[in-house]
Each structure stands twice: as structure tokens, then as C-alpha cells.
Design a protein around this motif. Structure first.
Motif, mmCIF file in Angstrom:
data_model
loop_
_atom_site.group_PDB
_atom_site.id
_atom_site.type_symbol
_atom_site.label_atom_id
_atom_site.label_comp_id
_atom_site.label_asym_id
_atom_site.label_seq_id
_atom_site.Cartn_x
_atom_site.Cartn_y
_atom_site.Cartn_z
ATOM 1 N N VAL A 733 4.479 9.680 1.367
ATOM 2 C CA VAL A 733 3.225 9.779 0.618
ATOM 3 C C VAL A 733 2.590 8.399 0.585
ATOM 4 O O VAL A 733 3.216 7.428 0.139
ATOM 5 C CB VAL A 733 3.496 10.280 -0.818
ATOM 6 N N LYS A 734 1.342 8.313 1.082
ATOM 7 C CA LYS A 734 0.668 7.021 1.154
ATOM 8 C C LYS A 734 0.108 6.612 -0.200
ATOM 9 O O LYS A 734 -0.377 7.444 -0.967
ATOM 10 C CB LYS A 734 -0.458 7.081 2.172
ATOM 11 N N THR A 735 0.166 5.310 -0.444
ATOM 12 C CA THR A 735 -0.422 4.749 -1.650
ATOM 13 C C THR A 735 -1.928 4.618 -1.467
ATOM 14 O O THR A 735 -2.412 4.162 -0.427
ATOM 15 C CB THR A 735 0.188 3.372 -1.943
ATOM 16 N N GLU A 736 -2.666 5.039 -2.481
ATOM 17 C CA GLU A 736 -4.121 4.945 -2.455
ATOM 18 C C GLU A 736 -4.581 3.848 -3.397
ATOM 19 O O GLU A 736 -3.940 3.566 -4.416
ATOM 20 C CB GLU A 736 -4.750 6.291 -2.839
ATOM 21 N N ALA A 737 -5.748 3.248 -3.069
ATOM 22 C CA ALA A 737 -6.231 2.094 -3.827
ATOM 23 C C ALA A 737 -6.723 2.457 -5.216
ATOM 24 O O ALA A 737 -6.917 1.582 -6.064
ATOM 25 C CB ALA A 737 -7.353 1.406 -3.050
ATOM 26 N N GLN A 738 -6.894 3.718 -5.499
ATOM 27 C CA GLN A 738 -7.402 4.154 -6.789
ATOM 28 C C GLN A 738 -6.351 3.944 -7.878
ATOM 29 O O GLN A 738 -5.245 4.452 -7.787
ATOM 30 C CB GLN A 738 -7.789 5.642 -6.732
ATOM 31 N N GLY A 739 -6.701 3.185 -8.877
ATOM 32 C CA GLY A 739 -5.772 2.944 -9.960
ATOM 33 C C GLY A 739 -5.597 4.161 -10.853
ATOM 34 O O GLY A 739 -6.467 5.031 -10.930
ATOM 35 N N GLN A 740 -4.458 4.217 -11.543
ATOM 36 C CA GLN A 740 -4.167 5.351 -12.420
ATOM 37 C C GLN A 740 -3.108 4.933 -13.436
ATOM 38 O O GLN A 740 -2.183 4.175 -13.114
ATOM 39 C CB GLN A 740 -3.652 6.543 -11.601
ATOM 40 N N HIS A 741 -3.293 5.389 -14.671
ATOM 41 C CA HIS A 741 -2.304 5.146 -15.733
ATOM 42 C C HIS A 741 -2.026 3.657 -15.964
ATOM 43 O O HIS A 741 -0.901 3.279 -16.321
ATOM 44 C CB HIS A 741 -0.986 5.874 -15.434
ATOM 45 N N GLY A 742 -3.052 2.835 -15.732
ATOM 46 C CA GLY A 742 -2.875 1.406 -15.929
ATOM 47 C C GLY A 742 -2.224 0.689 -14.776
ATOM 48 O O GLY A 742 -1.984 -0.521 -14.852
ATOM 49 N N TRP A 743 -1.904 1.418 -13.686
ATOM 50 C CA TRP A 743 -1.344 0.817 -12.485
ATOM 51 C C TRP A 743 -2.468 0.590 -11.470
ATOM 52 O O TRP A 743 -3.450 1.338 -11.440
ATOM 53 C CB TRP A 743 -0.267 1.719 -11.892
ATOM 54 N N PRO A 744 -2.329 -0.426 -10.627
ATOM 55 C CA PRO A 744 -3.453 -0.766 -9.730
ATOM 56 C C PRO A 744 -3.673 0.224 -8.599
ATOM 57 O O PRO A 744 -4.724 0.194 -7.954
ATOM 58 C CB PRO A 744 -3.042 -2.136 -9.175
#
Length: 762
Positions: A733-744
């Protein structure tokens, strides 16, 4: 020299100088012959105390003692017809019969010779024996000093029954602490359980009674006959016995170990390896008598190590193995604190089992029960006629929950008995850890007591300072003497500092059972999924206090008996949902900070409550059973959990450090989802996500660090090989640049139903 009738005409200096003035042919019935001078009768008081078993120094009256007319011999042999002294040159001198089993005479010698006694009974049976009363005390002054001070860390080498050589003679030293006794005697199968002939001597103010009995060796049965302060008698098993009869029999057994250990490499590695709280530590809890009913220690050694190693557990925890009269107590009501239960074999057989586990790479933890003991009238209760091991205050002595007695932790000899016992199991049986039972009941004076049933301590509080001091001493002593051993407290309250070092005022345990996590998490998973959102904090609250102590997460035997149901049976829904929730819960548990403990049978989702009468339902794993995949799949999951756990430093390297954990989303109550990160010592993460809803959640976005380009699934409890529906992430699963839950950054996952998934960086 043949037996001869003699009369002594002179007072020679040695037996060689005896002038025989009358010689007769050997007796057709070999036995005591000859007639020495009569001796002065015993003082009536001494005689009465000797015969009643209340004389503190029987050695002063019995045996051989130089006197003005020669050496005085006196023997106590009840039921004997005649007794003679046999001298080194074979000369045999018959003693006078004083009545009541006493025989005496004076031989014209100026020194006590190396003699034996020839005893003849009415049946014509004769025996040649060494006299127990010709020997000096076999327990040294230093041992007695340490016992009196309560500081004998190897107490089992001083008290109890010890086969040994003493003054060049083989036999057994019997020693027992009974300071209130008016007298103590030894009884056993070697004297037909009549203790009259073997009174023990009191060794000063120590409260210890001692007797060396020649010719008694391993395997003999024995007890101590104690005359109480009121003059009544009681027959007691040895508190320090290293072996005992198989229940329901209650005698102690003389034992000397012959076992040769093969685990030196294990002990060396244990002493120099990682501290337990920074190492993989997953525990399989076992009740030995019922794991595979009918197996002995040695037969268990052929099966248990391989099974545990195959599943990847690092340790086994054995429910109490010390001797106990009632099997239904599971070993928690102990009468023989120094004796492994004889139900499964000898002490050396138990050592063989421990050794086999060590050779398989498995550590051995043992449940240890210093909180209480049963009231059996042949064991510790009012051992010498007065409260001794228990507190003298009846309110402090009686345990309100179990009908047992609590130890008096303020008495130094009692504290020594228990501290030495902890050391004993670690040193003599190479035990790697002690799980201490019922610590809370020891710490609080008002435990399970109502107002008026307890008295506060000197400061007006409810804490038991004597128990605190005992636990601190026990932990400090075990950790000092036994490198690499770990102690674990079953402590169910918010007592501060259970796993804090004793030097900092803590109790000094290595771990504490996290009873709060166990209770709260089970409350959550027992709810129907539609109601779980109202109990979401039951699963997250543990992280509020997760680093206040070093924790073990226990799903123990206590949670799967007495109507509580087996773990899988606690789960709501149909059979598929129950198994799925069971698997998801284990995945959550193995990822949560803390060590893991799982009771036997739960590793393959046994549906029935455990019973000590028949143990786990192994037939569920039989290939001939139609739904074996249901249970084999769960067992395969446990194996994989342990494999991934051991290989993933993020799950244990910083297990007791807040920096080793971070929530990703701990507030998704409506979704029944929990997501968090674990980090190893180098900062490498593991992402754990649990979905406790029976629906698939597609494109579920969770925050992640931005320095990980992609994640791969390393564990999924919904995998079809574990009996799941097979909703898995086939590709990274690739990491996306969209931050979520306070993570970058973030990832989008497909969350399987009622499942836990673990992901690691690609």
C-alpha cells in the motif's frame, strides 16, 4: 569375634583389656549377651519427659557418656526384648532392662568407643544399628544464627530431611523449626510410625529441633510428632520436605537429588541476555496435570516443549506445582512449599521437564503462592500448637475469601521460609520466573474485610507494611542470587510502584499482570458490534496508564472457568463471527504494549470452559473432526503472531517506553476501529489496525509518517489460512502525501471484517 557370655572382673582402659572370666559356647540363638554394671536410675522427671517426648535434650540421657565408673550406655528401644552394645572388636555386652523400653549399663572404659546396638525383639528378629544418640549436632552454629536472624537464603539446606554423612556415618539429618513445642520426635515407616525411640534435641533458643538418624536414606517416609504446649500431640508433615507422598497420603519423603542438568548454555544466556521487559516475552499458561491428562513429568517433557516451541511462545507458565492435597484447588492451596507434586513424578522428574523446556528454548515461569496456606491439621496450621506460620491475631490470620490462613510476614523466620522458598525454586529447579499469586490480598489489611474485621497499621492506614517488606526482600534476594530470573505480580489494584526498584521504594517486581486491560478489553469484545461504540474507551483507556508499570496482558485460566466461558465463547454472533472476533482480539493483544499470556486451549479457540478433570479439548484438532480448520486456523494464527512478534523489534524493544507507541486513531468509536503505531529502538514502525465490526471498510484512510514510501501487510487475522474470509492486501500500500489524524501522510486500506492487520514499511 563370636558372641560370648562374659563377666567383667576388672575396669580396663579399653575393650581389649576386658578380662573374660567365664566363657560359654556361642548362643544357639545369636543375640545380646554379657552383663555390665548397672547404672544409677534416671531422675524420675527426666525419665517421664524422655518417655513422653518432651525432653529438650534426650542426647544428655541416651547414648554413651563417660562417668566415674566407666562409660554409661543407655538406649531407648520400645518393644525390644533385649539390647546389647557391640564394641569394635566384636565383643557384645548386654544392657540391663530398666523397663518402658529403656536399657542401660556401665562398661569399664575410659572413652566412648565406636559402638553399635544389637536389638532383639520378641519375635526373634534382631538388628544391628548405630545409635542416633552418639552423634554431635549435625547443624552448625552459623546455620542456627542465620535461621534465628531470618537470613538463611538457602534454608532448605539447613532444615528438613537431609541425607548426609555425619561423623563418618551415612544417615539422614532431621531438623524442624518448632519453637513452641514441648518436644519433637521423628516417626516414619522405619520405626512403624512409633516416634517414641527418636526424640529430637532442641538447639538452644533457635527453636530448631535436630536428630541425625543413621541408616535412614532416600525414599523413607516420615513426619514429626510434636508435643504441643498443652501436652497434646500432633503428627505433622515436614514444612521443608523436598518430596511428599502422592495425595491423599500426607507423609513427607526423604529425598536427595541425583539429577544432572544439561542447560548450562541456557542459564548463561539468561544471565547475560536482554532484560525481560526489553525482549520478546509471550507466555503459554499450563495446568500440568490436565494439559494431557495422565502424563508424568517425563512424559510431558516428550510433548510439551515441542508443542510450545512450534507455536513460538517464549515461555510457559506453570500453574502451581508445589504439593497440595486437593487437586480441585489447581495447586493454589499448598501444603508442601518445597516439594513438587508427586502426582506427576519425583522432584528429579520435574527437573527433567524444566531441562527439556530449556533445551527447546523455552523459559519456565512458575506460579508461586506465598499469600496463604490451607488449614489441614497435618500441615502448617498451628504447626507446633500455637500460631506459627500464620498471624497470632485471628483477624489477621484468617483469609476471608478462601477459608485459608495468611502468613505472618512480620515474623522473621516466616519471612525467611518464604524468601528462601522463592530462591529454592530458582536455584534448585532452574525456574526462570515466579508469578506471585494474590499480591493484593497481601498488601492490604482490609482485603475482602468489612469494617470491624480489620485493624489499621501503626500509621492508621490499610496497607500491610510487613507484607511490603517481605515482597521487597523476596524480589531483591531473587534478583541478586539468580541472574536473569523475572518476578511477576498478580496485583489487581492501583498500588504505586509494583515494578519499581526496591532501592526507589517500589516492590521490585519485574512485571505486573494488567488486570485492568484484561477486564476492560473483555467487556468490549463481549458486546455486540452495534453496541461497541458505546464502550470504545474500554479498549483505549489502558494507554492512559500503560507505562506506569511493566505489564503482562493476561488471558489466564481465571477468565475461562466458573461460568465465565472460554475466550471464543465470550464473543457475540454466530460461530464464524465468534472465531473472527477471537482472532482479531489476539491480533490486537499481541500488538498492544505489554507482554502476552494465553491459557491452554485458547490457542485453538476451544469453546468449552476449562476443567481440570479433562483439560483442553484436543479432539477439536483431530483431522477426523469435520470442522478442524476452524480450530487449526486459530492455532496457526497464534503461531504466526508469535513468529511475527519475535521478528519485530517494534513490539518489544521499547515496550515500557512511551516513545514506543503512538495512536493513529484512537477515537473511531462509530467505526469500531483502533489504529496505532509501535516503534523499535531505531524508530522503525509497525502499524496495527483492528476492525471490530463485521463489515469490510474500503478505502479507510489512516495517518502515517511521510518517510515510509509504502507498507506491506505482514499479518492479517482474516487470512483464509486462519479460517477468515480472505480479505487481504495482496500488494504493498503506497503512502499518499495527504495528511490524516495529525500525521503528515496517509494510506488507504481495506479493513477486513472483525480482523486485525499489521503493516510494516516495504
Amino acid at each position: 569375634m563370636a558372641a560370648r557370655n562374659i563377666s567383667v572382673a576388672l575396669f580396663p582402659k579399653t575393650s581389649q583389656d576386658v578380662r573374660v572370666v567365664e566363657v560359654e559356647p556361642p548362643s544357639p540363638e545369636p543375640g545380646p549377651t554379657g552383663a555390665p554394671r548397672p547404672v544409677t536410675a534416671l531422675d524420675p522427671g527426666d525419665r517421664e519427659r524422655l518417655l513422653s517426648g518432651t525432653h529438650h535434650d534426650p542426647h544428655a540421657l541416651l547414648g554413651a557418656h563417660p562417668g566415674p565408673e566407666g562409660v554409661v550406655f543407655r538406649a531407648l528401644r520400645p518393644f525390644a526384648e533385649a539390647v546389647a552394645v557391640t564394641l569394635p572388636d566384636g565383643l557384645r555386652i548386654r544392657l540391663d532392662n530398666e523397663g518402658d523400653g529403656l536399657f542401660s549399663g556401665v562398661l569399664p572404659l575410659d572413652a566412648v568407643p565406636d559402638y553399635t546396638l544389637r536389638v532383639r525383639y520378641g519375635s526373634g528378629v534382631e538388628s544391628e544399628v548405630r545409635d542416633p544418640y552418639r552423634f554431635l549436632p549435625s547443624l552448625g552454629e552459623f546455620d542456627l544464627h542465620l535461621i534465628s536472624e531470618g537470613r538463611h537464603e538457602q534454608l532448605w539446606k539447613a532444615l528438613g530431611a537431609q541425607p548426609m554423612e555425619h561423623q563418618g556415618v551415612t544417615g539422614t539429618r532431621f531438623t524442624v523449626w518448632a519453637p513452641n513445642a514441648r518436644g519433637v520426635r521423628v516417626a516414619g515407616n522405619f520405626n512403624f510410625w512409633d516416634a517414641t525411640a527418636l526424640p529430637m534435641r532442641s538447639l538452644g533458643s533457635s527453636g530448631v529441633w535436630e536428630l541425625f538418624v543413621p541408616g535412614i536414606g532416600e525414599g523413607e517416609l516420615y513426619k514429626f510428632e510434636i508435643t504441643r504446649p498443652d501436652g497434646s500431640r500432633t503428627m505433622r508433615a515436614d514444612p521443608m520436605a523436598r518430596s511428599a507422598q502422592t495425595p491423599p497420603e500426607t507423609a513427607s519423603v526423604v529425598h536427595a537429588s541425583r539429577y544432572e542438568w544439561q542447560d548450562a548454555a541456557w542459564l548463561a544466556k539468561r544471565a547475560t541476555g536482554r532484560p525481560a521487559h526489553e525482549a520478546p516475552f509471550s507466555v503459554y499458561e499450563v495446568h500440568l496435570p490436565s494439559w494431557r491428562p495422565g502424563l508424568t513429568y517425563r512424559e510431558l517433557a516428550d510433548q510439551l516443549p515441542g508443542y510450545v516451541a512450534d507455536l513460538g511462545f517464549t515461555h510457559v507458565e506453570l500453574m502451581p506445582v508445589a504439593e497440595h492435597p486437593f487437586g480441585g484447588s489447581w495447586g493454589y492451596q499448598i501444603t508442601g512449599f518445597y516439594a513438587p507434586t508427586a502426582r506427576l513424578g519425583t522432584p528429579d522428574d520435574f527437573k527433567y521437564l524444566v531441562d527439556a523446556l530449556h533445551r527447546a528454548g523455552i523459559g519456565v515461569i512458575m506460579d508461586w503462592v506465598p499469600a496463604h496456606f490451607p488449614r489441614d491439621d497435618w500441615a502448617l496450621a498451628e504447626f507446633d500448637g500455637r500460631p506459627l506460620y500464620e498471624h497470632e491475631d485471628p483477624q489477621r490470620a484468617a483469609h476471608p475469601d478462601w477459608g485459608t490462613l495468611e502468613f505472618d510476614y512480620g515474623r522473621r523466620e516466616v519471612r525467611n521460609f518464604l524468601v528462601a522458598n522463592a530462591v529454592y525454586w530458582c536455584e534448585e529447579f532452574h525456574i526462570d520466573g515466579l508469578r506471585v499469586d494474590a499480591v493484593a490480598s497481601m498488601l492490604y489489611l482490609d482485603y475482602s474485610r468489612e469494617d470491624g474485621q480489620w485493624s489499621p497499621n501503626a500509621d492508621g492506614g490499610r496497607e500491610n507494611p510487613d507484607a511490603v517488606a517481605f515482597l521487597q526482600e523476596m524480589n531483591a534476594t531473587v534478583y541478586r542470587r539468580c541472574p536473569g530470573v523475572v518476578t511477576i505480580a498478580e496485583e489487581s489494584t492501583a498500588w504505586d510502584g509494583v515494578t519499581r526498584a526496591t532501592s526507589e521504594g517500589g516492590l521490585g517486581f519485574g512485571f505486573k499482570w494488567n488486570m485492568g486491560w484484561m477486564h476492560d478489553s473483555l467487556v468490549y469484545v463481549e458486546k455486540d458490534p452495534i453496541h461497541r461504540k458505546y464502550h470504545h474507551n474500554e479498549m483505549t483507556f489502558s494507554m492512559v496508564y500503560a507505562y506506569s508499570e511493566n505489564y503482562v496482558l493476561p488471558i489466564s485460566h481465571d477468565e475461562v472457568v466458573h461460568g465465565k466461558q472460554a475466550l471464543v465463547s465470550k464473543m457475540p454472533g454466530d460461530w464464524w463471527q465468534q472465531r473472527a472476533t477471537h482472532r482479531a482480539y489476539l491480533g490486537f493483544m499481541w500488538a498492544h504494549p505489554g507482554k502476552q499470556l494465553l491459557f491452554m486451549g485458547q490457542e485453538f479457540a476451544q469453546g468449552a470452559e476449562w476443567s481440570e478433570a479433562h483439560g483442553p479439548d484436543w479432539w477439536l484438532l483431530d483431522p477426523s473432526y469435520g470442522a478442524e480448520a476452524d480450530h487449526r486456523g486459530v492455532r496457526d494464527l497464534v503461531r504466526e503472531l508469535n513468529r511475527q512478534y519475535a521478528a519485530t523489534g517494534a513490539l518489544w524493544e521499547r515496550d515500557t517506553q512511551p516513545s514506543g507507541f503512538a495512536w493513529v486513531d484512537g477515537g473511531a468509536a462509530d467505526d469500531n476501529v483502533f489504529a496505532f503505531m509501535r516503534f523499535d529502538a531505531s524508530g522503525n514502525p509497525l502499524l496495527a489496525v483492528s476492525n471490530f465490526s463485521p463489515v469490510v471498510r474500503d478505502d479507510y484512510r489512516l495517518g502515517v509518517p511521510d518517510d515510509v514510501p509504502a507498507w506491506r501487510e505482514v499479518l492479517n487475522t482474516d487470512d483464509s489460512s486462519f479460517g477468515g474470509s480472505g480479505v487481504t492486501a495482496a500488494r504493498p500500500v503506497k503512502t499518499e502525501a495527504q495528511g490524516q489524524h495529525g500525521w503528515p501522510a496517509s494510506v488507504r486500506l481495506t479493513l477486513p471484517p472483525l480482523a486485525t492487520v499489521w503493516l510494516r514499511p516495504v
